[in-house]
Design a protein around this motif. Sequence first.
Motif, PDB file in Angstrom:
ATOM      1  N   GLU A  21     -39.334   7.505 -13.676  1.00 50.35           N
ATOM      2  CA  GLU A  21     -40.133   6.497 -14.390  1.00 50.35           C
ATOM      3  C   GLU A  21     -41.572   6.488 -13.879  1.00 50.35           C
ATOM      4  O   GLU A  21     -42.523   6.372 -14.657  1.00 50.35           O
ATOM      5  CB  GLU A  21     -39.511   5.101 -14.203  1.00 50.35           C
ATOM      6  N   THR A  70     -33.453   0.851 -17.254  1.00 46.05           N
ATOM      7  CA  THR A  70     -33.858   0.877 -15.844  1.00 46.05           C
ATOM      8  C   THR A  70     -34.005  -0.543 -15.317  1.00 46.05           C
ATOM      9  O   THR A  70     -33.534  -0.874 -14.225  1.00 46.05           O
ATOM     10  CB  THR A  70     -35.202   1.615 -15.686  1.00 46.05           C
ATOM     11  N   TYR A 130     -41.147  -0.876 -17.958  1.00 48.04           N
ATOM     12  CA  TYR A 130     -39.953  -0.140 -17.571  1.00 48.04           C
ATOM     13  C   TYR A 130     -39.100   0.119 -18.804  1.00 48.04           C
ATOM     14  O   TYR A 130     -39.028  -0.731 -19.709  1.00 48.04           O
ATOM     15  CB  TYR A 130     -39.100  -0.991 -16.617  1.00 48.04           C
TER      16      TYR A 130
END
Lengths: 397, 397
Positions: A87, A60, A56
């Motif tokens: 994402e 985020t 990630y």
Amino acid sequence: LSISILNTGLWLSEPRLVAGNMTGTSVDGIDVAFVEFSNQAGRHSYVLKAFDMFPYNHETRNLILELINGKAEAELLSSLNIILAEEYYSAIKKLSAESGIPLELIDAIGIHGQTLWHFPNPVKKSGYDIRSTYQAGSVSTLSGLAGKPVVGDFRPADIALGGQGSPLVPIFDFNFLKSDYKNRIALNIGGIANITILGKDCSEQNVIAFDTGPGNYLIDKYTKIIFDCNFDANGELAAWGNIDSELFGMLKLIPFIKQSPPKSTGRDFLPGEIELFIKNKYLKYFTTNSHSYDLIRTLTEMAAWSIAENIRLFAPGAEEIIASGGGIHNVFLIDCLQKELPTLKIINTEELGLPADAKEAVCFAYLAYRTLGGLHGNIPSVTGASRKAVLGVIASY
Amino acid sequence: LSISILNTGLWLSEPRLVAGNMTGTSVDGIDVAFVEFSNQAGRHSYVLKAFDMFPYNHETRNLILELINGKAEAELLSSLNIILAEEYYSAIKKLSAESGIPLELIDAIGIHGQTLWHFPNPVKKSGYDIRSTYQAGSVSTLSGLAGKPVVGDFRPADIALGGQGSPLVPIFDFNFLKSDYKNRIALNIGGIANITILGKDCSEQNVIAFDTGPGNYLIDKYTKIIFDCNFDANGELAAWGNIDSELFGMLKLIPFIKQSPPKSTGRDFLPGEIELFIKNKYLKYFTTNSHSYDLIRTLTEMAAWSIAENIRLFAPGAEEIIASGGGIHNVFLIDCLQKELPTLKIINTEELGLPADAKEAVCFAYLAYRTLGGLHGNIPSVTGASRKAVLGVIASY
């Protein structure tokens, strides 16, 4: 009276390439698998075409943890759904680039979503018995971005039907890991360890699956605190230690282990008094010492023992274990398990062509494949739901 | 390369009864409409079979306001999705009982969901330009409860394609309110007023729709503060007052009114200095006096004038107004509007068989009907999206 909303015959008529996307509660990254599924008269097969894990974005990850651990404004919640769709799409594009498999060849995407909350026991709210689960990540947004059908939000329908919304992997285990010749156990050692009991003669409706206790999460937690490592690579720290019999004795008495299934547990597995015992005995000093390894050794033995004990109690006829999950990289843990169950053969899913870390992403690709084929994804004997259900929501793009 | 996920031909082949569900930003209740849609070679028609509004459970309303106005834990957010699915299902069952139309006859359900956040302008987060909207209410849960296909979450796909995710009513206006003989305006007077310009010769791709300015929300707000009434019934308070020319002059200068479309506004329409002017002149005393009516009168004139001014500027050839929304019950406001536009005929949608308050619920039933038929729901010339999209997510049950 109900009509068929989905074009299931067409979907199942040809092999379909599905991108599966898993993001677990450890919030470390995004697993993506490209999997081709085929249907021959109701028997399914798959080929894993590509797999990788993408971390990630740091921001985020922090936003997710903020939402899980504290309070948040509607703005953050709303944004996070969109950020996650971005994402997920980004991770799928990266795997496409890495693998050379063009995005155009992907027929559909299945996403687990990022769990922010899962509590399937009833709480009275607004006059209703509310049992809820929440996986963030906008299915509709990802579909708009990718220009493809996306399936996600797999858990709420099972919960609405009285089930736990979990585990959902057993339908995969039954279809792809069951053997007609050997009584198998599908074992996944993630943060929590769980097993699916696949007797050679069992049918889907009597599959049993449940959590056995801690997998890696206790090992990881104390490896982090004491050694500042995220996990015990290959079980090397455990191998340096000795069993702390006093602690091991306490751990073995935790009632969950021998409790009859169905059962599930979480990262609150350890009773407060054992946490305190560990704190007083092992976390008092600011440096590591030779006894620090004993703690890791004992927790590793505990993970292996609790898996074995559940198999002895609830699947006494088991002949083979098909193991997956990050825990299978912990050689010491797997050795402990083999010592506990000397007559059972332990096979990694990798030997069956399925990298241990890829299983959940492949599973959610399969659940999406099933939903688009109009097939149920839950097994009521496993989740406790009142009936089978086509799981999830579909954005048709 | 993409395949058709949905059985659209079958869906469109026969009349379908759809339950449409609207819950607006005022968080007062749940509008439910049962609507039968038919398709004749791509031309759609509808019959409204039943409509009513059911108040939210008080606890639910408070939970929603807690999430909109403050911070919330993941648990509340997760629960609210399920609570709303229960509330929506309960409202649908009530309308079924009231109307005598059995639930079994309903083919599908379309829900708007409860907006907790809508901000379609980009904000940089995690390296992405995030433009987000969030409508709570679990589509999958409602589908599990009702045992029917449910469509919801209509806005994010349009936003993912660069649009504002709003307004979505114009596709309904174009299909059902356009005339081949008269240049029409579809006007909705909700909290905010908006119009859809439907020239008699226009095609879908050149439909224009936008907010004209405040509808009822300013009137409601100050009626509440000064008279402790939720709204000015029939415009009776306004009728007792005189125009405050100084205030009206200031209001007329707000640039938004004459700004070219596309444009949209919200409950932050009023500039701070005008809010302050109102506060100093009208809210200083703790009792009402004869001038209190002047404020309501002026705000009502402003709503009518701003609608009229937008029509004069951007739809000079308009011949008829088809009016809907709560504001049409404000007789004084409609009289003001008629005086501003003496040559235009103002028709309530009720005269066309559509109760003014039912329009949005009917519209979201229609959007669900379109999605299940594989038809786009947005109009790119209205929302600014880069292309048409089949909106929403579908739980197929």
